[in-house]
Design an enzyme around this catalytic site. Structure first.
Site, PDB file in Angstrom:
ATOM      1  N   ASP A  59     -36.525   5.729 -39.505  1.00  0.00           N
ATOM      2  CA  ASP A  59     -37.699   6.537 -39.871  1.00  0.00           C
ATOM      3  C   ASP A  59     -37.396   8.033 -39.751  1.00  0.00           C
ATOM      4  O   ASP A  59     -38.110   8.864 -40.306  1.00  0.00           O
ATOM      5  CB  ASP A  59     -38.863   6.215 -38.903  1.00  0.00           C
ATOM      6  CG  ASP A  59     -39.879   5.282 -39.534  1.00  0.00           C
ATOM      7  OD1 ASP A  59     -39.945   5.225 -40.772  1.00  0.00           O
ATOM      8  OD2 ASP A  59     -40.629   4.632 -38.777  1.00  0.00           O
TER       9      ASP A  59
ATOM     10  N   GLN B  82     -44.174  -0.213 -36.101  1.00  0.00           N
ATOM     11  CA  GLN B  82     -45.311   0.133 -36.949  1.00  0.00           C
ATOM     12  C   GLN B  82     -46.386   0.858 -36.126  1.00  0.00           C
ATOM     13  O   GLN B  82     -46.832   0.347 -35.097  1.00  0.00           O
ATOM     14  CB  GLN B  82     -45.892  -1.142 -37.599  1.00  0.00           C
ATOM     15  CG  GLN B  82     -47.013  -0.886 -38.579  1.00  0.00           C
ATOM     16  CD  GLN B  82     -46.576  -0.061 -39.800  1.00  0.00           C
ATOM     17  OE1 GLN B  82     -45.529  -0.301 -40.387  1.00  0.00           O
ATOM     18  NE2 GLN B  82     -47.376   0.920 -40.154  1.00  0.00           N
TER      19      GLN B  82
ATOM     20  N   LYS C  59     -43.015  -3.674 -46.500  1.00  0.00           N
ATOM     21  CA  LYS C  59     -41.663  -3.326 -46.038  1.00  0.00           C
ATOM     22  C   LYS C  59     -40.788  -4.580 -46.050  1.00  0.00           C
ATOM     23  O   LYS C  59     -39.640  -4.543 -46.504  1.00  0.00           O
ATOM     24  CB  LYS C  59     -41.720  -2.732 -44.620  1.00  0.00           C
ATOM     25  CG  LYS C  59     -42.244  -1.307 -44.615  1.00  0.00           C
ATOM     26  CD  LYS C  59     -42.540  -0.796 -43.222  1.00  0.00           C
ATOM     27  CE  LYS C  59     -43.246   0.552 -43.298  1.00  0.00           C
ATOM     28  NZ  LYS C  59     -43.779   1.034 -42.036  1.00  0.00           N
TER      29      LYS C  59
END
Ligand code: NAP
Length: 302
Positions: A121, A98, A54
């Site tokens: 997200d 995460q 990422k």
């Protein structure tokens, strides 16, 4: 004629180039770039490798990227305070925690603490609701379903009026992609069916599908005889079925398989995604797209 391969590895490059160009234009005009923070708790090797990818991608497209690594024993209270700090930080447009989190931390509480306007997200209940309403309400479609829709659209597959069958009803793939494909608008407007372990005759539903999206996590679940000739088959499944030695690195790597019997299916389908190299590369790409969108919303140019 064998199916046309839908390669996420190629489509990812197109989208990342588009994002890079847009970031440079915004920087020149407004003097800002999108800011993405990744919060990593502990040292889980899989989490570290996802976060590294990422970060590399964020760098590539010209984002400001903040990596915030915290010890495995961070308290829930301290993690919530950290999220609050980034919620208030004007230079941060996207916050990513995460997963998985250590057991002493309530995952739901943490994800729900992220400002919905920075929830790139797309998992916050507010964004799930916005997705359900559709149209201009949608801010951040969840990344894997958004990637699936991009693969379908950019491959020129007609979605309007198409019979879409989704195998699986998870909150991160099955339900959101089904919801996205039924919305009235471009890249959707389909007639959608969701099948799952409670479905009576899964094969009969799959056989009707012009677009078959499979996200079950069961290797070779979908048999070639369930596929309508010429259909577009999107295989989301990633199943580790063994190990092999990498020719490039000499290290042991996982052998991955999808949920569809790929070799047999590609002789019947019109379009098909391979595993790996199909849906997989799209998730981080769409995370970048959502983070850019977040800055554009803030600047009033979305
Ligand atoms: P999940 O939460 O385990 O959900 C799986 C869904 O498939 C459930 O709704 C389940 O039905 C259904 N299902 C399982 N076995 C079935 C069967 N035999 N017949 C019919 N339905 C069945 O999984 P997920 O998170 O959605 O992920 C699905 C797969 O996609 C996994 O392999 C995962 O690794 C992969 N994935 C890939 C990406 C990516 O490439 N970027 C991202 C996310 C997920 P019930 O609800 O009835 O139990």
């Amino acid at each position: 004629m064998p199916a046309k391969l839908i390669l996420g590895t190629e489509i990812r490059e197109q989208i990342l180039d588009e994002i890079t160009k847009e970031v440079a234009e915004i920087k020149a005009k407004h003097g800002v770039v999108p800011g993405l923070v990744t919060i990593l708790i502990g040292e889980n090797p899989a989490s570290i490798s996802y976060v590294t990818l990422k970060i590399q991608t964020a760098h590539r497209v010209g984002f400001k990227e903040v990596q915030d690594s915290q010890p495995i024993d961070i308290s829930e209270k301290d993690l919530l305070a950290l999220i609050d700090k980034y919620n208030k930080d004007d230079s941060i447009n996207g916050i990513l925690v995460q997963l998985p989190l250590p057991k002493h931390i309530n995952e739901k509480k943490v994800l729900n603490a992220i400002d919905p306007d920075k929830d790139v997200d797309g998992f916050h209940p507010v964004n799930v609701g916005r997705l359900m309403i559709g149209g201009s309400e949608v801010k951040y479609p969840p990344c894997t379903p958004a990637g699936i829709q991009e693969l379908i659209v950019r491959s020129g597959v007609v979605t309007k009026g198409a019979e879409v069958v989704v195998v699986g009803r998870s909150n991160i793939v099955g339900k959101p992609i089904a919801n996205m494909m039924l919305q009235k608008g471009p890249g959707a407007n389909s007639t959608v069916t969701i099948v799952h372990t409670g479905t009576k005759d899964m094969a009969s539903h799959c056989k009707r599908a012009d677009i078959l999206i499979v996200a079950a996590g069961v290797p070779d679940l979908v048999k070639p005889e369930w596929i309508k000739p010429g259909a577009c088959v999107i295989d989301v499944g990633v199943n580790r079925v063994g190990e092999k030695v990498s020719e490039k690195t000499g290290k042991k790597i996982a052998i991955l398989k999808g949920d569809v019997d790929f070799e047999a299916a590609k002789a019947i389908a019109g379009f098909i995604t391979p595993v790996p190299g199909g849906v997989g590369p799209m998730t981080i790409t769409m995370l970048m797209k959502n983070t850019l969108k977040s800055l554009k919303f803030k600047l009033g140019i979305a």
